[in-house]
Design an enzyme around this catalytic site. Sequence first.
Site, PDB file in Angstrom:
ATOM      1  N   GLU A 171     105.722  66.591  22.649  1.00 53.48           N
ATOM      2  CA  GLU A 171     107.134  66.444  22.260  1.00 53.48           C
ATOM      3  C   GLU A 171     107.923  67.509  23.001  1.00 53.48           C
ATOM      4  O   GLU A 171     107.719  68.705  22.774  1.00 53.48           O
ATOM      5  CB  GLU A 171     107.327  66.596  20.739  1.00 53.48           C
ATOM      6  CG  GLU A 171     106.864  65.381  19.958  1.00 53.48           C
ATOM      7  CD  GLU A 171     107.242  65.421  18.483  1.00 53.48           C
ATOM      8  OE1 GLU A 171     108.294  66.010  18.136  1.00 53.48           O
ATOM      9  OE2 GLU A 171     106.477  64.851  17.682  1.00 53.48           O
ATOM     10  N   GLU A 198     109.099  56.818  18.413  1.00 54.21           N
ATOM     11  CA  GLU A 198     108.877  56.956  16.967  1.00 54.21           C
ATOM     12  C   GLU A 198     109.727  55.938  16.206  1.00 54.21           C
ATOM     13  O   GLU A 198     110.783  55.498  16.692  1.00 54.21           O
ATOM     14  CB  GLU A 198     109.263  58.379  16.544  1.00 54.21           C
ATOM     15  CG  GLU A 198     109.078  58.643  15.053  1.00 54.21           C
ATOM     16  CD  GLU A 198     109.199  60.130  14.693  1.00 54.21           C
ATOM     17  OE1 GLU A 198     109.704  60.921  15.519  1.00 54.21           O
ATOM     18  OE2 GLU A 198     108.770  60.486  13.576  1.00 54.21           O
ATOM     19  N   TYR A 215     111.242  71.844  21.787  1.00 51.62           N
ATOM     20  CA  TYR A 215     112.500  71.192  22.144  1.00 51.62           C
ATOM     21  C   TYR A 215     113.444  72.188  22.802  1.00 51.62           C
ATOM     22  O   TYR A 215     113.384  73.393  22.528  1.00 51.62           O
ATOM     23  CB  TYR A 215     113.155  70.601  20.892  1.00 51.62           C
ATOM     24  CG  TYR A 215     112.454  69.331  20.449  1.00 51.62           C
ATOM     25  CD1 TYR A 215     112.783  68.110  21.023  1.00 51.62           C
ATOM     26  CD2 TYR A 215     111.439  69.357  19.495  1.00 51.62           C
ATOM     27  CE1 TYR A 215     112.138  66.942  20.656  1.00 51.62           C
ATOM     28  CE2 TYR A 215     110.784  68.185  19.118  1.00 51.62           C
ATOM     29  CZ  TYR A 215     111.144  66.983  19.705  1.00 51.62           C
ATOM     30  OH  TYR A 215     110.505  65.829  19.344  1.00 51.62           O
ATOM     31  N   ASN A 266     100.294  65.233  13.107  1.00 57.52           N
ATOM     32  CA  ASN A 266     101.500  65.634  13.846  1.00 57.52           C
ATOM     33  C   ASN A 266     102.156  66.796  13.101  1.00 57.52           C
ATOM     34  O   ASN A 266     102.405  66.691  11.893  1.00 57.52           O
ATOM     35  CB  ASN A 266     102.503  64.480  13.912  1.00 57.52           C
ATOM     36  CG  ASN A 266     103.864  64.932  14.443  1.00 57.52           C
ATOM     37  OD1 ASN A 266     104.016  65.190  15.636  1.00 57.52           O
ATOM     38  ND2 ASN A 266     104.838  65.067  13.553  1.00 57.52           N
ATOM     39  N   GLU A 267     102.405  67.869  13.803  1.00 56.10           N
ATOM     40  CA  GLU A 267     103.080  69.034  13.193  1.00 56.10           C
ATOM     41  C   GLU A 267     102.543  69.261  11.775  1.00 56.10           C
ATOM     42  O   GLU A 267     103.306  69.337  10.803  1.00 56.10           O
ATOM     43  CB  GLU A 267     104.610  68.850  13.214  1.00 56.10           C
ATOM     44  CG  GLU A 267     105.139  68.726  14.627  1.00 56.10           C
ATOM     45  CD  GLU A 267     106.650  68.841  14.770  1.00 56.10           C
ATOM     46  OE1 GLU A 267     107.370  68.922  13.757  1.00 56.10           O
ATOM     47  OE2 GLU A 267     107.124  68.869  15.929  1.00 56.10           O
ATOM     48  N   GLN A 287     112.966  61.232  23.084  1.00 58.91           N
ATOM     49  CA  GLN A 287     112.115  60.095  22.894  1.00 58.91           C
ATOM     50  C   GLN A 287     112.541  58.990  23.850  1.00 58.91           C
ATOM     51  O   GLN A 287     113.599  59.083  24.466  1.00 58.91           O
ATOM     52  CB  GLN A 287     112.204  59.623  21.460  1.00 58.91           C
ATOM     53  CG  GLN A 287     111.684  60.664  20.462  1.00 58.91           C
ATOM     54  CD  GLN A 287     111.443  60.087  19.071  1.00 58.91           C
ATOM     55  OE1 GLN A 287     111.534  58.882  18.860  1.00 58.91           O
ATOM     56  NE2 GLN A 287     111.136  60.967  18.110  1.00 58.91           N
TER      57      GLN A 287
HETATM   58  O1  AHR Z   1     111.149  63.866  17.645  1.00 59.04           O
HETATM   59  C1  AHR Z   1     111.686  64.043  16.391  1.00 59.04           C
HETATM   60  C2  AHR Z   1     110.775  64.851  15.475  1.00 59.04           C
HETATM   61  O2  AHR Z   1     110.635  66.144  15.966  1.00 59.04           O
HETATM   62  C3  AHR Z   1     109.355  64.363  15.332  1.00 59.04           C
HETATM   63  O3  AHR Z   1     109.229  63.344  14.418  1.00 59.04           O
HETATM   64  C4  AHR Z   1     108.654  65.588  14.858  1.00 59.04           C
HETATM   65  O4  AHR Z   1     107.294  65.602  15.223  1.00 59.04           O
HETATM   66  C5  AHR Z   1     109.438  66.724  15.488  1.00 59.04           C
HETATM   67  O5  AHR Z   1     109.746  67.703  14.584  1.00 59.04           O
END
Ligand code: AHR
Length: 552
Positions: A356, A73, A301, A220-221, A405
């Site tokens: 992600e 990103e 995450y 995205n989200e 990432q």
């Molecule tokens: O990876 C960082 C961020 O985490 C991304 O931009 C977003 O999609 C997520 O919330």
Amino acid sequence: MNASFLRRPQRSPGRGPFYTTIALALFVGGLAIVGASPQAPTPAPAPGVIALSVDAGKPGAKIDRQLFGQFAEHLGKGIYEGIWVGPGSPIPNTRGIRNDVVAALKALKVPNVRWPGGCFADEYHWRKGVGPAAARPVTLNPNWGGVTEPNTFGTHEFLDFVDQIGSAAYLSINVGSGTPQEAAEWLEYLTAPTTTTLGKERAANGHPEPYTIGYLGIGNESWDCGGNMSAEYYLSQLRVYSRFVRNFNQAQRGAGRMLKIAVGPGGGGPRDADWTDTIMKSWKGRQWSWDHMDGLSLHNYTVVRFPASYKSVGFGEKEYAEILQATLEMDGLIGKYGAIMDKYDPDKKVALVVDEWGSWYAQLPGTTPGFLAQQNSVRDAVIAALNINIFARHADRVRMANIAQMINVLQAMIFTDGPKMVLTPTYHVFKMYVPFQDATSVPVSFEAGRYTHGSITLPRVDAIAAKDASGTLWLALTNVDPTTPAEIATTLTGFTPKSATGETLTAPAVDSVNTFEAPNTVAPKPAVVKIDGTRLTMTLAPKSVTVVAIRP
Ligand code: AHR
């Protein structure tokens, strides 16, 4: 390229009376059992030895190589400095892309790279990133530190980068603040023949041939940074964008067509279950073009709670255990969303795309706010292995994933500092797992034992196995316990081994890291594997990841 993602998944063979056929993580009263132990013929292991049973004669689902995808990103030093230094840089580069990073990534056989975001994608306007670099506008990156975005790394530079590392492009289009027309024109610019004005413009900018775009993320989200949309509102956007954003590259007709990935859940709340249900119900209804969606994303995450406060280095066993407990939640989330998808799509035509995932810790002191800079320790190596194992166990539904990432941000593969580069423990795990790309899962059964710290009890050992196209059997083993080695005795069925070699990754402390000054503190070393007939024995070091090649 996309044939395996699209394929109708191979089913695992049915459950027989004595064997569970494919690894299934259960957690019962603190004792994790992966699969069910066969009732025969495994000889009882010596006390304290973990007995593994691998049945090479029972192939399961393919472990899609797309599970090893990456996410890059416009965030912090992920793109600028991490990938792009510009053609005039003294750092060795090819057309502005650093050569050291390309060489390191090539070794990972990265199957796809998701770009330009993330949250950034829903504020990205592609036109600002094409044409002569000096004429490109300088904009802002409000999501990530509010820094300036020079737009010198744009569409052509990204596609040059994926080409240099031998990967496929996964573009995330702007649904939040863009329009269907803007996104449609981006794809037309990328893929139309030079008989069109946009195709001519692409040629004038240096690429006469239409580009190949492997994957298209539609937003995205969108429930959060991508526009704060309700599921119903997003669904209406998905229908419109998927209808009008077309790929005109004739060479991608058929099995290699561009696959579309819709926004799915993030984490595990009630909103996420409803969201998943809304999108999947509509998919089943076939209310519009059948190919509007090939995959549904899941973001998750490894974080104990947001804002992320756990340190990425300088922590102890308590934080080690807590973070590993958090990472194992991935399995339950995939199970939960997989079950909703099964209701509408029992044949698993729609892939769950975990685009992600990874650890998210407190930013390193002294780094720019919003740059999400964190260290990467042997704990991250264990996290990487545990998550890949989870994906592999769900390989019939999870057919793509992207770690967050790629460089300098969150759970990165690589850190750079000016001309310096260092490979992280996570990089090494991805490299060790390369042979699992597109290999066929085979069942592995074992009682994992337990690792306890304070109130936390986790499965002590984890394992997956797979056979590659050349007939080599691969076994990946993780010892989560940070202080006690694990003795492993593996019995093979349906396979006679001639030789076995392996690599193992461990480190002196739970927070051991690689730095520019000491780059090899956490690096793979040869593993010792003994063969006796169809039995393999080895000792897994504490907090280690081991991959063994067993050749017939
Ligand atoms: O990876 C960082 C961020 O985490 C991304 O931009 C977003 O999609 C997520 O919330």
